[in-house]
Write an enzyme that holds these catalytic residues in place. Structure first.
Site, PDB file in Angstrom:
ATOM      1  N   LYS A 147     -46.147  -1.134  11.689  1.00  0.00           N
ATOM      2  CA  LYS A 147     -47.424  -0.616  12.177  1.00  0.00           C
ATOM      3  C   LYS A 147     -47.573   0.832  11.718  1.00  0.00           C
ATOM      4  O   LYS A 147     -46.706   1.673  11.971  1.00  0.00           O
ATOM      5  CB  LYS A 147     -47.424  -0.700  13.706  1.00  0.00           C
ATOM      6  CG  LYS A 147     -48.776  -0.998  14.309  1.00  0.00           C
ATOM      7  CD  LYS A 147     -48.631  -1.310  15.781  1.00  0.00           C
ATOM      8  CE  LYS A 147     -49.976  -1.382  16.442  1.00  0.00           C
ATOM      9  NZ  LYS A 147     -49.866  -1.470  17.898  1.00  0.00           N
TER      10      LYS A 147
HETATM   11  O1  G3P Z   1     -51.484  -1.691  20.678  1.00  0.00           O
HETATM   12  C1  G3P Z   1     -52.631  -0.911  20.742  1.00  0.00           C
HETATM   13  C2  G3P Z   1     -53.494  -1.191  21.882  1.00  0.00           C
HETATM   14  O2  G3P Z   1     -53.802  -2.503  22.082  1.00  0.00           O
HETATM   15  C3  G3P Z   1     -53.879  -0.134  22.818  1.00  0.00           C
HETATM   16  O3  G3P Z   1     -54.576  -0.583  23.954  1.00  0.00           O
HETATM   17  O4  G3P Z   1     -55.466  -0.354  26.239  1.00  0.00           O
HETATM   18  O5  G3P Z   1     -53.999   1.469  25.272  1.00  0.00           O
HETATM   19  O6  G3P Z   1     -56.324   1.140  24.457  1.00  0.00           O
HETATM   20  P1  G3P Z   1     -55.123   0.488  25.033  1.00  0.00           P
END
Ligand code: G3P
Length: 213
Positions: free
Chosen positions: A83
Site C-alpha cells: 500500500k
Molecule cells: O484503509 C483506509 C480506510 O478504509 C480508512 O477509513 O474510516 O479511517 O476513513 P476511515
C-alpha cells in the site's frame, strides 16, 4: 464485488472468515497501531487466516525508502499487497513495483485525476476514501462513479477498491456504481445482514412451527 475487511485486529478477521465472505484484508498504520502489535506480526497472522490480497502500508515518504520497505513486506507472503500513498514518490514507486509484478494498492485517493495516475503506473488497486470525502461535504460515491467511467474508457485493469466505507449504504451504492472491491470494518460487514423484516419474519416462522408440534 469482493469484500475486504479493513482491520488490524485478528480476532475480527477470524469471526468474519467463518461467514465465508472475506476475500481479502486491508490495513493502514492507524489500524495496525490499534492492534498494539508490529505490522510484520499482524500481517503474518492475517496471511495465515485469509487466502487473498492483504494490504500492508509503507511508512516511508520517499521513493527509495518505500521500495526498501516494499521489498521486506513482499517477503512476508505472496499475498501481500504493497500500500502506497498517492504522492509523487508513491506513484513513482508504484511503477517500479508493478514492473516487477508486485501487487500494489494506491491509497489516500480523493480525486479522479489521482486515480488516473495510479492506473497509468499499473496499480493493482486504487483506494478512493469515500467516507472521508462525505465528511467534508463532497460526494464519495460520485468519485467512484467518475473513476469507473475513466477506467472503462481506457480499459485500465486497476481495480477500484472503495475504502473509508462507514455503513451499509456505502456498500450498496459502491456495488451499484461498479466498484470492484469494498473494504469495510467488521461492524459494517455485520450490518449488511440486517433487515428488521428478516427478524420479524423468522420470529413468526418459529412461533408458527411451535404451534404445529
Ligand atoms: O484503509 C483506509 C480506510 O478504509 C480508512 O477509513 O474510516 O479511517 O476513513 P476511515
Amino acid at each position: 464485488m469482493e469484500f475486504f475487511l479493513d482491520t488490524g485486529i485478528v480476532d475480527e478477521i477470524k469471526e468474519a472468515v467463518d461467514w465465508g465472505l472475506v476475500n481479502g484484508v486491508t490495513t493502514n498504520p492507524s489500524l495496525i497501531a490499534k492492534s498494539g502489535r508490529t505490522q510484520e506480526d499482524v500481517i503474518k497472522e492475517i496471511c495465515s487466516l485469509v487466502n487473498g490480497p492483504i494490504s500492508a502500508e509503507v511508512i516511508s515518504t520517499d521513493k527509495v525508502g518505500m521500495l526498501k520497505e516494499a521489498e521486506e513486506l513482499a517477503k512476508i507472503h505472496d499475498n501481500v499487497v504493497i500500500k502506497l500513498p498517492l504522492t509523487i514518490d508513491g506513484i513513482s514507486a508504484c511503477k517500479v513495483l508493478s514492473d516487477q509484478s508486485i501487487k500494489t494498492n494506491v491509497t489516500l485517493c480523493f480525486s479522479a485525476n489521482q486515480a488516473l495516475l495510479a492506473a497509468k503506473n499499473g496499480a493493482t488497486y486504487v483506494s478512493p476514501f469515500i467516507g472521508r470525502l462525505d465528511d467534508i461535504g463532497h460526494s464519495g460515491m460520485g468519485l467512484i462513479e467518475e473513476i469507473r467511467v475513466i477506467f472503462d474508457n481506457y480499459g485500465f485493469p486497476t481495480q477500484i477498491l472503495a475504502a473509508s466505507v462507514r455503513h451499509s449504504d456505502h456498500v450498496r451504492e459502491a456495488a451499484l456504481v461498479g466498484a470492484d472491491v469494498a473494504t469495510m470494518p467488521l461492524s459494517c460487514m455485520k450490518s449488511l445482514f440486517k433487515h428488521p423484516l428478516t427478524d420479524i419474519g423468522l420470529e413468526k416462522f418459529l412461533a408458527d412451527h411451535k404451534k404445529s408440534l
